[in-house]
Design a protein around this motif. Structure first.
Motif: not given
Length: 113
Positions: A1-22
């Protein structure tokens, strides 16, 4: 995981939020967290996890450790995944969220999801 990469946090098909690696630490990857409306019901669980983590750091009483372990088990039972662009991501993660910050430890290799 490299800084700047964006991930969505998911539970099944539900998106709970967005994480931007710092950044990457010794035991966890650090990220900015932007919750989606679907995260609201889970906020209390993560707030309790953060509270107990701080308590365990100052007073590792066995009862507190058991309570923290139970909350962690509840978070793991959510079966959260992290997905990045291109449908790659992590099927299993250990995650703590405190306010708009998150610490993540992938428990699996990054794979196509």
């Amino acid at each position: 995981m490299t800084p700047g990469t964006v991930y969505t946090l998911e539970r099944g098909a539900e998106v709970l939020g967005t994480l931007r690696i710092t950044g990457v630490g010794g035991f966890a990857v650090h990220a900015d967290f932007e919750p989606a409306p679907a995260f609201a019901p889970y906020r209390v669980l993560f707030d309790e996890d953060a509270r107990l983590a701080h308590l365990v750091a100052t007073d590792p009483h066995p009862d507190t450790l058991l309570e923290a372990e139970a909350v962690l088990d509840s978070i793991l039972a959510l079966n959260l995944t992290l997905r990045r662009e291109g449908d790659l991501g992590f099927r299993s993660v250990l995650i703590s969220i405190e306010g708009n910050r998150a610490d993540v430890r992938p428990l699996t290799e990054e794979i196509p999801l």
